[in-house]
Scaffold this motif. Structure first.
Motif, PDB file in Angstrom:
ATOM      1  N   UNK A 187       0.890  -1.469  -0.045  1.00  0.00           N
ATOM      2  CA  UNK A 187      -0.031   0.053   0.058  1.00  0.00           C
ATOM      3  C   UNK A 187       0.683   1.095  -0.071  1.00  0.00           C
ATOM      4  N   UNK A 188       0.183   2.377  -0.314  1.00  0.00           N
ATOM      5  CA  UNK A 188       0.937   3.653  -0.368  1.00  0.00           C
ATOM      6  C   UNK A 188       0.124   4.457   0.488  1.00  0.00           C
ATOM      7  N   UNK A 189       0.867   5.402   1.520  1.00  0.00           N
ATOM      8  CA  UNK A 189       0.061   5.523   2.717  1.00  0.00           C
ATOM      9  C   UNK A 189       0.570   7.164   2.609  1.00  0.00           C
ATOM     10  N   UNK A 190      -0.756   8.143   3.012  1.00  0.00           N
ATOM     11  CA  UNK A 190      -0.399   9.536   3.112  1.00  0.00           C
ATOM     12  C   UNK A 190      -1.294   9.935   4.203  1.00  0.00           C
ATOM     13  N   UNK A 191      -0.901  10.778   5.175  1.00  0.00           N
ATOM     14  CA  UNK A 191      -1.505  11.433   6.333  1.00  0.00           C
ATOM     15  C   UNK A 191      -1.001  12.668   6.440  1.00  0.00           C
ATOM     16  N   UNK A 192      -2.164  13.503   7.072  1.00  0.00           N
ATOM     17  CA  UNK A 192      -1.824  14.898   7.372  1.00  0.00           C
ATOM     18  C   UNK A 192      -2.020  14.893   8.889  1.00  0.00           C
ATOM     19  N   UNK A 193      -0.920  15.594   9.660  1.00  0.00           N
ATOM     20  CA  UNK A 193      -1.123  15.451  10.984  1.00  0.00           C
ATOM     21  C   UNK A 193      -0.907  17.019  11.276  1.00  0.00           C
ATOM     22  N   UNK A 194      -2.105  17.557  12.049  1.00  0.00           N
ATOM     23  CA  UNK A 194      -2.078  18.942  12.728  1.00  0.00           C
ATOM     24  C   UNK A 194      -2.793  19.088  13.908  1.00  0.00           C
ATOM     25  N   UNK A 195      -2.214  19.882  14.690  1.00  0.00           N
ATOM     26  CA  UNK A 195      -2.827  20.040  16.048  1.00  0.00           C
ATOM     27  C   UNK A 195      -2.849  18.787  16.844  1.00  0.00           C
ATOM     28  N   UNK A 196      -1.664  18.234  16.770  1.00  0.00           N
ATOM     29  CA  UNK A 196      -1.372  17.079  17.427  1.00  0.00           C
ATOM     30  C   UNK A 196      -2.273  15.706  17.097  1.00  0.00           C
ATOM     31  N   UNK A 197      -2.853  15.807  15.951  1.00  0.00           N
ATOM     32  CA  UNK A 197      -3.720  14.626  15.691  1.00  0.00           C
ATOM     33  C   UNK A 197      -3.707  14.553  14.014  1.00  0.00           C
ATOM     34  N   UNK A 198      -3.894  13.131  13.570  1.00  0.00           N
ATOM     35  CA  UNK A 198      -4.048  13.011  12.033  1.00  0.00           C
ATOM     36  C   UNK A 198      -5.591  13.461  11.492  1.00  0.00           C
ATOM     37  N   UNK A 199      -5.647  14.439  10.814  1.00  0.00           N
ATOM     38  CA  UNK A 199      -6.881  14.993  10.313  1.00  0.00           C
ATOM     39  C   UNK A 199      -7.314  14.539   9.136  1.00  0.00           C
ATOM     40  N   UNK A 200      -6.590  13.934   8.279  1.00  0.00           N
ATOM     41  CA  UNK A 200      -6.848  13.327   6.969  1.00  0.00           C
ATOM     42  C   UNK A 200      -6.077  11.844   6.841  1.00  0.00           C
ATOM     43  N   UNK A 201      -6.493  11.246   6.160  1.00  0.00           N
ATOM     44  CA  UNK A 201      -5.503   9.885   5.736  1.00  0.00           C
ATOM     45  C   UNK A 201      -5.890   9.219   4.534  1.00  0.00           C
TER      46      UNK A 201
END
Length: 285
Positions: free
Chosen positions: A99-113
């Motif tokens: 798999x290929x993974x992309x996640x966005x972390x902001x304000x201490x948590x993952x907001x989109x993945x």
């Protein structure tokens, strides 16, 4: 026209997946990372495709990618976590479980993945409001189910809790094989398949915090309503580490009890591990 973070994550994961799919079966250059780990030329190419897209769309964000490390300026609290090829060993052995993974972390948590399967053209994703599967341009909700009784167990190092827990010992527990059927696939697929109802659970040791291998899959599982804790039953990233992920509370309780059977401080000297689930297990959220 600018696009939202959710669609950017999906597009970036699919861009990396397109590279992985196109290069499948071609000669690979192996790039040693340690005595037991390596990357390939495809890891590098897929990561470049993902990072280039993210950089063009979000030039002010940080990017933490498995092969190239941290890039960008610390101008805000947004970091993209990129695993360009989860399942490199499978891929190098011409096994289509990656798999290929992309996640966005902001304000201490993952907001989109987003986690993209290059060979099924499936993208598992979340923007925090539930988990979704995009297939053929159509989104459908992810619905966890323990019906398969299949549980993926990660046998790879590191083993930070090796004194009290080793995944390979879990497979020898009579209580485990009485209730579940063990499987081993790539980290990302193991997680999102729990969210999709294709697996009942997933167990691993290790350090999942801010880890490009785990970030997207954990976020998708949580958004889909799976039970997700560390191996000690505490919230992810808060305790001993590792992960116990399950489709429903009963399955999670059974897996957590089996993991706890290994804790040496719960046994008398010389006592062997018991397969009986002798006490109720209440995860501490």
């Amino acid at each position: 026209m600018s696009i939202g973070d959710r669609e950017l994550a999906i597009r970036a994961a699919r861009a990396g997946a397109a590279v992985v799919r196109a290069e499948y079966g071609a000669p690979l250059t192996r790039l040693p990372k340690s005595a037991t780990d390596f990357a390939t030329s495809v890891d590098i190419s897929a990561e470049r495709a993902v990072v280039d897209l993210l950089r063009a769309a979000r030039p002010d964000d940080l990017v933490l990618a498995e092969e190239s490390g941290r890039t960008g300026t610390a101008g805000n609290d947004r970091t993209w976590l990129v695993d360009p090829l989860c399942g490199t060993v499978n891929y190098a052995a011409r096994t289509m479980l990656v798999a290929v993974n992309v996640a966005l972390r902001g304000a201490g948590r993952v907001t989109v993945a987003a986690a993209a399967d290059p060979f099924t053209d499936e993208v598992f994703w979340t923007d925090g409001a539930g988990g979704q599967l995009r297939r053929g341009g159509v989104d459908e909700p992810l619905v966890p189910s323990a019906g398969s009784r299949l549980v993926d167990v990660n046998l790879d190092p590191p083993f930070p809790n090796g004194r009290d827990f080793r995944a390979v010992r879990l497979l020898a527990e009579p209580g485990f094989v009485e209730r579940f059927h063990p499987r081993v696939v790539s980290t990302s697929l193991a997680l999102v398949w729990v969210a999709a109802g294709r697996r009942a659970g997933y167990v691993t040791d290790g350090h999942p915090r801010d880890n490009v291998h785990f970030a997207a899959g954990v976020a998708i599982c949580q958004a889909a309503g799976c039970m997700v804790t560390g191996i000690d039953g505490r919230p992810p990233y808060a305790g001993a580490g590792g992960l116990v992920v399950a489709a429903d509370p009963p399955t999670h309780a059974q897996l957590l009890a089996l993991v706890r059977n290994q804790r040496r401080d719960r046994r008398r000297p010389g006592q062997k591990s018991s397969s009986k689930l002798t006490e109720p297990v209440t995860p501490t959220w």
